[in-house]
Write a protein that holds these residues in place. Sequence first.
Motif, PDB file in Angstrom:
ATOM      1  N   CYS A  10     -71.044  19.770  37.980  1.00  0.00           N
ATOM      2  CA  CYS A  10     -69.955  19.266  37.123  1.00  0.00           C
ATOM      3  C   CYS A  10     -68.955  20.398  36.926  1.00  0.00           C
ATOM      4  O   CYS A  10     -69.247  21.393  36.268  1.00  0.00           O
ATOM      5  CB  CYS A  10     -70.508  18.793  35.778  1.00  0.00           C
ATOM      6  SG  CYS A  10     -69.223  18.257  34.632  1.00  0.00           S
TER       7      CYS A  10
ATOM      8  N   GLY B 251     -65.999  20.012  35.470  1.00  0.00           N
ATOM      9  CA  GLY B 251     -65.072  19.552  34.449  1.00  0.00           C
ATOM     10  C   GLY B 251     -65.393  18.115  34.088  1.00  0.00           C
ATOM     11  O   GLY B 251     -65.218  17.213  34.901  1.00  0.00           O
TER      12      GLY B 251
ATOM     13  N   SER C  60     -59.036  24.975  36.502  1.00  0.00           N
ATOM     14  CA  SER C  60     -60.354  25.108  35.879  1.00  0.00           C
ATOM     15  C   SER C  60     -61.446  24.677  36.841  1.00  0.00           C
ATOM     16  O   SER C  60     -62.488  25.329  36.959  1.00  0.00           O
ATOM     17  CB  SER C  60     -60.411  24.263  34.602  1.00  0.00           C
ATOM     18  OG  SER C  60     -61.714  24.262  34.066  1.00  0.00           O
ATOM     19  N   ARG C  61     -61.198  23.595  37.573  1.00  0.00           N
ATOM     20  CA  ARG C  61     -62.184  23.111  38.540  1.00  0.00           C
ATOM     21  C   ARG C  61     -62.417  24.161  39.632  1.00  0.00           C
ATOM     22  O   ARG C  61     -63.556  24.420  40.035  1.00  0.00           O
ATOM     23  CB  ARG C  61     -61.707  21.801  39.150  1.00  0.00           C
ATOM     24  CG  ARG C  61     -62.601  21.284  40.269  1.00  0.00           C
ATOM     25  CD  ARG C  61     -61.983  20.042  40.903  1.00  0.00           C
ATOM     26  NE  ARG C  61     -62.021  18.912  39.990  1.00  0.00           N
ATOM     27  CZ  ARG C  61     -61.244  17.828  40.109  1.00  0.00           C
ATOM     28  NH1 ARG C  61     -60.349  17.767  41.091  1.00  0.00           N
ATOM     29  NH2 ARG C  61     -61.332  16.820  39.257  1.00  0.00           N
TER      30      ARG C  61
ATOM     31  N   LEU D  15     -64.513  27.091  38.225  1.00  0.00           N
ATOM     32  CA  LEU D  15     -65.923  26.755  38.087  1.00  0.00           C
ATOM     33  C   LEU D  15     -66.576  26.598  39.452  1.00  0.00           C
ATOM     34  O   LEU D  15     -67.769  26.889  39.624  1.00  0.00           O
ATOM     35  CB  LEU D  15     -66.075  25.465  37.274  1.00  0.00           C
ATOM     36  CG  LEU D  15     -65.772  25.602  35.773  1.00  0.00           C
ATOM     37  CD1 LEU D  15     -65.778  24.239  35.097  1.00  0.00           C
ATOM     38  CD2 LEU D  15     -66.785  26.518  35.111  1.00  0.00           C
TER      39      LEU D  15
ATOM     40  N   ASP E  68     -67.485  17.899  42.803  1.00  0.00           N
ATOM     41  CA  ASP E  68     -67.356  17.824  41.349  1.00  0.00           C
ATOM     42  C   ASP E  68     -67.824  16.435  40.947  1.00  0.00           C
ATOM     43  O   ASP E  68     -67.160  15.429  41.204  1.00  0.00           O
ATOM     44  CB  ASP E  68     -65.900  18.046  40.937  1.00  0.00           C
ATOM     45  CG  ASP E  68     -65.705  17.960  39.433  1.00  0.00           C
ATOM     46  OD1 ASP E  68     -66.713  17.794  38.716  1.00  0.00           O
ATOM     47  OD2 ASP E  68     -64.560  18.044  38.979  1.00  0.00           O
TER      48      ASP E  68
ATOM     49  N   PRO F 128     -70.973  15.312  33.043  1.00  0.00           N
ATOM     50  CA  PRO F 128     -71.869  16.427  32.723  1.00  0.00           C
ATOM     51  C   PRO F 128     -73.328  16.030  32.879  1.00  0.00           C
ATOM     52  O   PRO F 128     -73.675  14.846  32.897  1.00  0.00           O
ATOM     53  CB  PRO F 128     -71.538  16.724  31.251  1.00  0.00           C
ATOM     54  CG  PRO F 128     -71.056  15.417  30.711  1.00  0.00           C
ATOM     55  CD  PRO F 128     -70.331  14.741  31.844  1.00  0.00           C
TER      56      PRO F 128
ATOM     57  N   THR G 173     -75.894  25.999  34.605  1.00  0.00           N
ATOM     58  CA  THR G 173     -75.237  26.002  33.293  1.00  0.00           C
ATOM     59  C   THR G 173     -75.744  27.151  32.432  1.00  0.00           C
ATOM     60  O   THR G 173     -74.968  27.832  31.761  1.00  0.00           O
ATOM     61  CB  THR G 173     -75.462  24.663  32.582  1.00  0.00           C
ATOM     62  OG1 THR G 173     -74.852  23.614  33.345  1.00  0.00           O
ATOM     63  CG2 THR G 173     -74.851  24.664  31.192  1.00  0.00           C
TER      64      THR G 173
ATOM     65  N   LEU H   5     -69.223  30.575  28.097  1.00  0.00           N
ATOM     66  CA  LEU H   5     -68.735  29.195  28.105  1.00  0.00           C
ATOM     67  C   LEU H   5     -69.900  28.242  27.925  1.00  0.00           C
ATOM     68  O   LEU H   5     -70.974  28.438  28.490  1.00  0.00           O
ATOM     69  CB  LEU H   5     -68.012  28.892  29.420  1.00  0.00           C
ATOM     70  CG  LEU H   5     -66.758  29.719  29.722  1.00  0.00           C
ATOM     71  CD1 LEU H   5     -66.252  29.378  31.118  1.00  0.00           C
ATOM     72  CD2 LEU H   5     -65.680  29.441  28.699  1.00  0.00           C
ATOM     73  N   ARG H   6     -69.674  27.180  27.196  1.00  0.00           N
ATOM     74  CA  ARG H   6     -70.710  26.171  26.986  1.00  0.00           C
ATOM     75  C   ARG H   6     -70.176  24.810  27.422  1.00  0.00           C
ATOM     76  O   ARG H   6     -69.550  24.106  26.641  1.00  0.00           O
ATOM     77  CB  ARG H   6     -71.157  26.129  25.524  1.00  0.00           C
ATOM     78  CG  ARG H   6     -71.890  27.389  25.100  1.00  0.00           C
ATOM     79  CD  ARG H   6     -72.481  27.280  23.702  1.00  0.00           C
ATOM     80  NE  ARG H   6     -73.283  28.453  23.383  1.00  0.00           N
ATOM     81  CZ  ARG H   6     -74.568  28.565  23.662  1.00  0.00           C
ATOM     82  NH1 ARG H   6     -75.174  27.550  24.266  1.00  0.00           N
ATOM     83  NH2 ARG H   6     -75.236  29.656  23.362  1.00  0.00           N
ATOM     84  N   PRO H   7     -70.380  24.454  28.675  1.00  0.00           N
ATOM     85  CA  PRO H   7     -69.894  23.158  29.156  1.00  0.00           C
ATOM     86  C   PRO H   7     -70.533  22.022  28.379  1.00  0.00           C
ATOM     87  O   PRO H   7     -71.675  22.130  27.916  1.00  0.00           O
ATOM     88  CB  PRO H   7     -70.346  23.143  30.627  1.00  0.00           C
ATOM     89  CG  PRO H   7     -70.584  24.577  30.974  1.00  0.00           C
ATOM     90  CD  PRO H   7     -71.041  25.224  29.715  1.00  0.00           C
TER      91      PRO H   7
END
Length: 486
Positions: free
Chosen positions: A108, A110, A163-164, A167, A202, A206, A214, A223-225
């Motif tokens: 994931c 995003g 952002s994608r 990540l 992607d 989540p 993660t 960061l906490r997705p």
Amino acid sequence: MRELSIVLVIGPHASALFARDGQASTLRRNGDAVWLPVRTTEELSGVITAVMESYQRPPDAVLIPLVPDGDCDDAVIRREFSRWRHALHASIGPKAFVLPSYIAIYACLGANGDHAVKPVWFGDAIDISAMPSVAGSAWKHAQALREQLDQAWLTAGQPERASRAGLGHAVFDWLEDVALLSILSSLANTAPFSLRGVLLTDTGHPPMRAGAWTRWLIGKTGLRPPLMTSKAHPKPLSLPSLVATAPKASVRARKARWYKPYDRALHAVAVSFCVLVVSIGVSAWSNNRWVTRVANDLEAYTHKPATYADVKPERFESLGGHSEELTHHASSGVPAGPGWGLYRGNSLHVALEKAIAPWHSPSGAAQSPLPAVTIDNLSLFDAGKTTLKSGAEPRLKSVLELIRANPDKRILIAGHTDNVGTSTANQTLSEARARAIRDWFVNSESLPVTRFAIQGYGDTRPIASNASSDGRAANRRVEITLVPDS
């Protein structure tokens, strides 16, 4: 269905692609292919045989999925893929055909609340029309995919796309950090497989809980997705397309034909300025990422305990990949991403070559270090004796940690002596001492005797001069080395 392409989905995460509404299906079919799951190594040979009998041809391709946010931590994921690699090497063997294989990573990058949004794929398209080429390296495919992510960042002009891409880079940083990339490469190149590409998707939604990637991301960046709520039902993982499709022109692109000339000129200037600013920013970020990744690999390689027999050589392979990449840049030019006057590859190259220089063979080829323990005979045996003395057990127990941490490795115990006495007597003495150490390991830990090999070298392999007492003491030794099962 006989006219459709046949793709096998193998590996410890194969079942995840065939789970729908809590039930597992035996196959999936989309517009251009039939996808068959192979959930265990024991099934693979039978599935290939069944396909050849039913379709009069072998399967067209193999997909190896990796789900970083499953229920396992990275050590378990690494162990499961290593188990598949060893099992396939032992059971499948060479075939009269070559199956192009692809690695697909599901992450994931995003969360998107709209479940109707299709997953976004990056990387090599699955092309079964081309003849299989020479087996490729997962690291090289990953570097090409990183460049594709950089291009998506540069051309998108949207924060969520940037952002994608960031990540996406983090996923491959995780793969290299936990030494998974080389294991996947070995699995995808186990005969009759030949690695043709690496894909990253992607998933758009989540995971239910924080998995290996993660947790790594949280530890590295803070960061906490977001995670999926307990009331929601996870979407099934998608399958890639067998052919690359050109994206349709957007509404904005179709309207561009009607722009007035000065509007187009103004737009071009604005876009060029934005691209320049973003390019310099990406250059700084890319160089910082390179420095950080190489520094982390150097640090991990230098300080990784010798008990990690798989991880140490894989870290070494990762450093070799970095060095190869920087050598290519030195000869072919710096790529656009890290360029713009901020390139720092030359200084990185010097540090890498210094680190891996001790492990180059006389022919110039890099050779991966294997963990080994050397013990002087005085710590284990009285002079001229072949039975362990009372103070030897604590010294041998320190080696057990190395053996326990690597259950898939064999152990070679080699005895050596100085040149005092006859060569025949020294040969017999060194072999008897190696056998005594093996018997202690077998009896004290209930280890199978088949995991051990013993060898007596006598005085034929000195590491110091026998002309001095210190040299003779160094030559009286036992070497315990881990050897890959293959």
